[in-house]
Design a protein around this motif. Structure first.
Motif, PDB file in Angstrom:
ATOM      1  N   SER A 531      24.610 -42.487  -1.784  1.00 36.98           N
ATOM      2  CA  SER A 531      24.807 -41.104  -2.239  1.00 36.98           C
ATOM      3  C   SER A 531      24.113 -40.165  -1.255  1.00 36.98           C
ATOM      4  O   SER A 531      23.350 -40.605  -0.383  1.00 36.98           O
ATOM      5  N   ALA A 532      24.359 -38.875  -1.428  1.00 42.20           N
ATOM      6  CA  ALA A 532      23.740 -37.879  -0.533  1.00 42.20           C
ATOM      7  C   ALA A 532      22.237 -37.855  -0.706  1.00 42.20           C
ATOM      8  O   ALA A 532      21.499 -37.475   0.211  1.00 42.20           O
ATOM      9  N   LYS A 533      21.726 -38.249  -1.879  1.00 38.16           N
ATOM     10  CA  LYS A 533      20.293 -38.214  -2.149  1.00 38.16           C
ATOM     11  C   LYS A 533      19.601 -39.539  -1.819  1.00 38.16           C
ATOM     12  O   LYS A 533      18.374 -39.596  -1.728  1.00 38.16           O
ATOM     13  N   SER A 534      20.371 -40.596  -1.678  1.00 37.04           N
ATOM     14  CA  SER A 534      19.786 -41.925  -1.526  1.00 37.04           C
ATOM     15  C   SER A 534      19.188 -42.130  -0.138  1.00 37.04           C
ATOM     16  O   SER A 534      19.620 -41.519   0.850  1.00 37.04           O
ATOM     17  N   ILE A 604      25.681 -44.933  16.295  1.00 37.70           N
ATOM     18  CA  ILE A 604      25.920 -44.261  15.019  1.00 37.70           C
ATOM     19  C   ILE A 604      26.922 -43.133  15.237  1.00 37.70           C
ATOM     20  O   ILE A 604      27.321 -42.869  16.370  1.00 37.70           O
ATOM     21  N   LEU A 605      27.304 -42.439  14.161  1.00 40.59           N
ATOM     22  CA  LEU A 605      28.347 -41.412  14.260  1.00 40.59           C
ATOM     23  C   LEU A 605      27.994 -40.300  15.255  1.00 40.59           C
ATOM     24  O   LEU A 605      28.860 -39.775  15.954  1.00 40.59           O
ATOM     25  N   SER A 606      26.687 -39.944  15.326  1.00 39.05           N
ATOM     26  CA  SER A 606      26.304 -38.844  16.238  1.00 39.05           C
ATOM     27  C   SER A 606      26.565 -39.226  17.692  1.00 39.05           C
ATOM     28  O   SER A 606      26.835 -38.340  18.531  1.00 39.05           O
ATOM     29  N   ASP A 607      26.512 -40.529  18.014  1.00 39.39           N
ATOM     30  CA  ASP A 607      26.825 -40.959  19.386  1.00 39.39           C
ATOM     31  C   ASP A 607      28.300 -40.700  19.701  1.00 39.39           C
ATOM     32  O   ASP A 607      28.634 -40.213  20.794  1.00 39.39           O
ATOM     33  N   MET A 627      34.237 -33.579  12.631  1.00 37.20           N
ATOM     34  CA  MET A 627      33.240 -34.586  12.233  1.00 37.20           C
ATOM     35  C   MET A 627      31.885 -33.965  11.914  1.00 37.20           C
ATOM     36  O   MET A 627      31.030 -34.627  11.313  1.00 37.20           O
ATOM     37  N   GLU A 628      31.680 -32.739  12.332  1.00 37.48           N
ATOM     38  CA  GLU A 628      30.342 -32.139  12.318  1.00 37.48           C
ATOM     39  C   GLU A 628      29.665 -32.208  10.954  1.00 37.48           C
ATOM     40  O   GLU A 628      28.467 -32.499  10.862  1.00 37.48           O
ATOM     41  N   LEU A 635      27.002 -33.633   4.575  1.00 40.02           N
ATOM     42  CA  LEU A 635      27.557 -34.942   4.217  1.00 40.02           C
ATOM     43  C   LEU A 635      27.198 -36.003   5.255  1.00 40.02           C
ATOM     44  O   LEU A 635      27.986 -36.884   5.576  1.00 40.02           O
ATOM     45  N   ASN A 636      25.965 -35.884   5.784  1.00 34.15           N
ATOM     46  CA  ASN A 636      25.574 -36.761   6.893  1.00 34.15           C
ATOM     47  C   ASN A 636      24.973 -38.088   6.446  1.00 34.15           C
ATOM     48  O   ASN A 636      24.232 -38.734   7.176  1.00 34.15           O
TER      49      ASN A 636
END
Length: 820
Positions: A531-534, A604-607, A627-628, A635-636
């Motif tokens: 989740s977004a908080k996890s 990872i996605l940022s790469d 994707m940002e 939503l990262n």
């Protein structure tokens, strides 16, 4: 003058009669004299002694078991040049099949009977034995593994034993076919029986009946168990052909002191035969009798009549009937009536014989001699009579009669044993179709004695335990379908727990409602909250060297990344230019990892985001912008390296708190992690079970649906066993990809269904109206199990006073009580 002539003729007639009587008297005196001479010679030791001497023989217990020799290969010699083989077969679904399927099976069975000529004798044997629980218990043994779960294994073992005993009182049902032929020697009989055996197995296979031929030691065990219901057979087969094996299987005593009963060891037995009176019989007649849960042995002797002889016999009967009709017509004329007025039964019989003759000559019908006997046995005479009364009631309901074999108990006993011997002279002539009405198939059982078989409840019809191993199927992929409250989540948990206790398989769960956490913790598994908080993170770019087919891991990974990015850009799909840019970037971001595969080098996605921004084409920067939000925005959650233990035997991905914006991507990422797990397990030769709750959600969107279909198509080759769980069957069936899912699914556990869903499923899975009853307004834990070509109605009343039940239940009132 005339009076004198009459008197003279009477005197001459009387004289002739007297002369005839005198002649007979002389002949009688001569015969008496010869008899006296023979008796005299008999006393003096005459050579005629053997003709008049009554043989005195001491009968033993062995003489009541009517065979002479059992060969190691399973051929049995019963004397008088008669040899036979025994084939054990398993049941198939007949009573629950669609009407057209029942017609097909009926015609196939009639054709099977027609395949036997007058040189071959057939016996169908049905053995119901109560108290053989120990043998079945051995098949459900769950060995301890020395881990933290042996206590639960002990509880599960006891639960299975309890289900076994209360379900069918330890009733073991077996079905056999005995084929006999006559030959001068064993060497002549052997190739004939082998040819017949091949034909029988081929015919049974065409009806999808599993069958096997028993060898000598197996036949001895069967006979021993029938003759000694309370004892265990422990002969190892040494010297089988060189000894009288009857001594190994005989009971302690046989007593035939009563005309209606016999005694066999500690059991009181009663032999009866079925008198067939009905002009038509139901094809459920035999199944009704076999379904009685008590000790009984049923034998059905069938011997084909030569077709030419059968036609001649019917023609003779037709001629006799015509003579009777002519006599009746003469009587009618003499009495002054119309000659066409004859007894109605003669007309009926005449039509029956004509139809029978037509059947034999032009409709592929054969004639058979049939003897139908039954043996009931019990330690309690009152219980024995109750069972006989129950069978008699079934017979009366079908316009037949159950007749005791008074003063023929021993002959009946010999005829009941699966040895192809018929000592009962009570025979009924039946055609192929009339004989086929005694359909030997009822409902298929599902009991696989593999040490990796799992428990699925009890057969609703026979009450036998259902044990099966999905991995033995051609395609082990599965679906669990049911309305809310029907027990689908519980069924899934029961299978998961059973798999953990019995197998070495890894288990992965996608949990959209947070229902499986308690069970996972019970088995020391890993609950990963996404989740977004996890703070539990999954990296969608994770890869291993065995990913996909192993030859080109990056190529398979690229397919997943493109599917994920299609969801990122709104599900509208990627253009060819966008796909080219992504395909160019991927080798670059994985370069360091492939050179040195350590966790710190995993991209990872940022790469990917950074590299896309650096591309010359505008489509690269456009993709990076889309994707940002998943990289630096709100939503990262998936822009992190994985920090959870994915090597645990049991893993649960809890996505209950994953927002709608991330749920589709989250489920896709989880599926990719499953691919990773399956890929690594494949090298270790370990299966991976993957359970997806709310499976219909994955089939709503094209990207997740296509990815799911790939799993359903390819998992089997890698040792993966996926299972979709859903209550929204309409949504599931509405998916464009459902055909691919069903085509690649051999396991469906179906619980109670809504009316609209039932109609669609009945059409798609070819469910008969009888079978639909088991998923219509059914209680929790009741339904139908589709296992390959086997369809079994089941009921699972899992004991509530067990640790496992408390960990598996999702009923609100029970969960609340558990938490108090």
């Amino acid at each position: 003058m005339a009076k004198n002539q009459v008197q003279q003729r009477n005197l001459e007639k009387r004289k002739r009669q007297e002369e005839k009587l005198q002649k007979k008297e002389k002949e009688l005196k001569k015969a008496v004299k010869e008899t006296k001479n023979l008796k005299s010679n008999h006393k003096k030791g005459s050579p005629f002694l053997d003709l008049f001497k009554k043989e005195k023989k001491r009968y033993t217990i062995e003489d009541t078991i009517p065979y002479k020799k059992m060969y190691r290969n399973g051929i049995c010699y019963v004397g008088e040049g008669k040899y036979n083989k025994l084939i054990k077969y398993e049941d198939i679904n007949y009573q629950l099949a669609l009407e057209e399927d029942r017609d097909l099976i009926f015609n196939q069975f009639a054709g099977f009977l027609n395949s036997f000529d007058s040189t071959t004798e057939l016996q169908l044997s049905f053995v119901n034995q109560v108290g053989r629980i120990k043998e079945m218990e051995n098949a459900i043994t769950i060995p301890d593994k020395g881990d933290d779960f042996d206590e639960i294994r002990e509880e599960f073992r006891e639960m299975l034993k309890d289900q076994l005993s209360k379900g069918n009182n330890g009733l073991k049902k077996s079905k056999y076919i005995i084929v006999s032929t006559r030959a001068d020697t064993y060497e002549q009989a052997k190739p004939v029986l082998e040819r017949i055996e091949i034909d029988v197995l081929s015919n049974l296979k065409s009806m999808e009946v599993r069958a096997e031929t028993l060898i000598g030691i197996e036949r001895l065990k069967l006979l021993h168990d029938m003759l000694n219901p309370d004892k265990v057979f422990d002969y190892d087969g040494q010297g089988l052909e060189d000894r009288d094996t009857r001594k190994l299987i005989m009971p302690s005593t046989f007593k035939f002191t009563s005309p209606k009963y016999m005694q066999m060891g500690n059991y009181i037995c009663a032999l009866s035969h079925f008198q067939i009176l009905a002009s038509e019989l139901s094809d459920r007649f035999l199944s009704e009798i076999i379904s009685i849960e008590d000790n009984m042995y049923i034998s059905f002797h069938i011997h084909a009549i030569d077709q030419v002889d059968a036609i001649k016999m019917i023609k003779r009967k037709n001629t006799d009937l015509q003579k009777m009709m002519i006599e009746e017509q003469k009587k009618a004329v003499r009495a002054g009536y119309d000659m066409d007025i004859i007894p109605s039964d003669l007309n009926v019989y005449g039509n029956d014989i004509k139809n029978l003759l037509t059947d034999l000559q032009s409709r592929d019908e054969r004639m058979f001699y049939v003897t139908f006997t039954i043996m009931n046995l019990s330690k309690n005479k009152e219980k024995l009579e109750n069972t006989i009364a129950q069978i008699s009631s079934i017979c009366n309901r079908n316009n037949c009669a159950l007749k005791r074999l008074d003063h023929q108990q021993e002959q009946g006993f010999m005829s009941i044993l699966p040895l192809g011997v018929n000592k009962i002279e009570i025979k009924r002539q039946l055609t192929s179709s009339s004989t086929a009405v005694f359909m030997p198939f009822t409902t298929e059982e599902l009991f696989m004695s593999s040490n990796t078989s799992l428990y699925y409840g009890l057969n609703s019809l026979s009450h036998n335990l259902i044990m099966a191993d999905r991995k033995k199927l051609k395609n082990p992929n599965g679906l669990i379908l049911g309305t809310p409250g029907s027990g689908k989540s519980f069924a899934a948990k029961r299978e998961m727990a059973n798999a953990i206790l019995v197998t070495d398989d890894d288990v992965i769960i996608t949990d959209p409602e947070g229902e499986y956490g308690s069970l996972v913790k019970q088995f020391n598994g890993e609950v990963i909250k996404i989740s977004a908080k996890s703070k539990d993170y999954l990296n969608p770019l994770d890869i291993n060297m065995n990913y996909g087919d192993g030859d080109a891991p990056l190529k398979d990974k690229a397919n997943f990344i493109m599917s994920m990015l299609e969801l990122v850009v709104g599900g509208s799909g990627l253009t060819a230019a966008e796909k080219s840019v992504i395909d160019r970037c991927l080798p670059k971001i994985y370069k360091d990892y492939f050179e040195n595969p350590i966790p710190e080098n995993m991209p990872i996605l940022s790469d990917l985001y950074t590299l896309l921004q650096e591309q010359e084409e505008s489509v690269g920067r456009k993709l990076a912008t889309e994707m940002e939000i998943y990289v630096t925005g709100s939503l990262n959650v998936f822009n992190n390296r994985s920090n959870v233990d994915l090597n645990k035997k049991l893993i649960c991905f809890n996505i209950k708190e994953l927002g709608n914006q991330l749920k589709k991507i989250g489920m896709l990422v989880i599926q990719d992690q499953v691919w990773n797990k399956v890929s690594s397990n494949r090298g270790a030769n370990r299966a991976t079970r993957y359970y997806i709750d709310e499976f219909h959600l994955l089939l709503k969107d094209q990207q997740t649906a296509q990815y799911s279909v790939e799993i359903w198509k390819r998992f089997r080759k890698w040792g993966g066993v996926p299972t979709g769980i859903t209550q929204n069957v309409k949504d599931l069936l509405g998916s464009a990809e459902i055909e691919n899912i069903f085509d690649n699914t051999d396991f469906v556990l179906m619980l109670n269904q809504a009316s609209g869903d039932r109609e669609i499923l009945a059409k798609k899975l070819k469910i008969s109206p009888f079978q639909l009853n088991y998923i219509t307004n059914s209680n929790a834990g009741e339904g139908l199990l589709f296992f390959g070509n086997t369809i079994v109605p089941f009921v699972d009343k899992f004991p509530k006073d067990t640790i496992l039940y408390q960990k598996m239940t999702t009923k609100p009132e029970e969960v609340e009580q558990k938490n108090e």
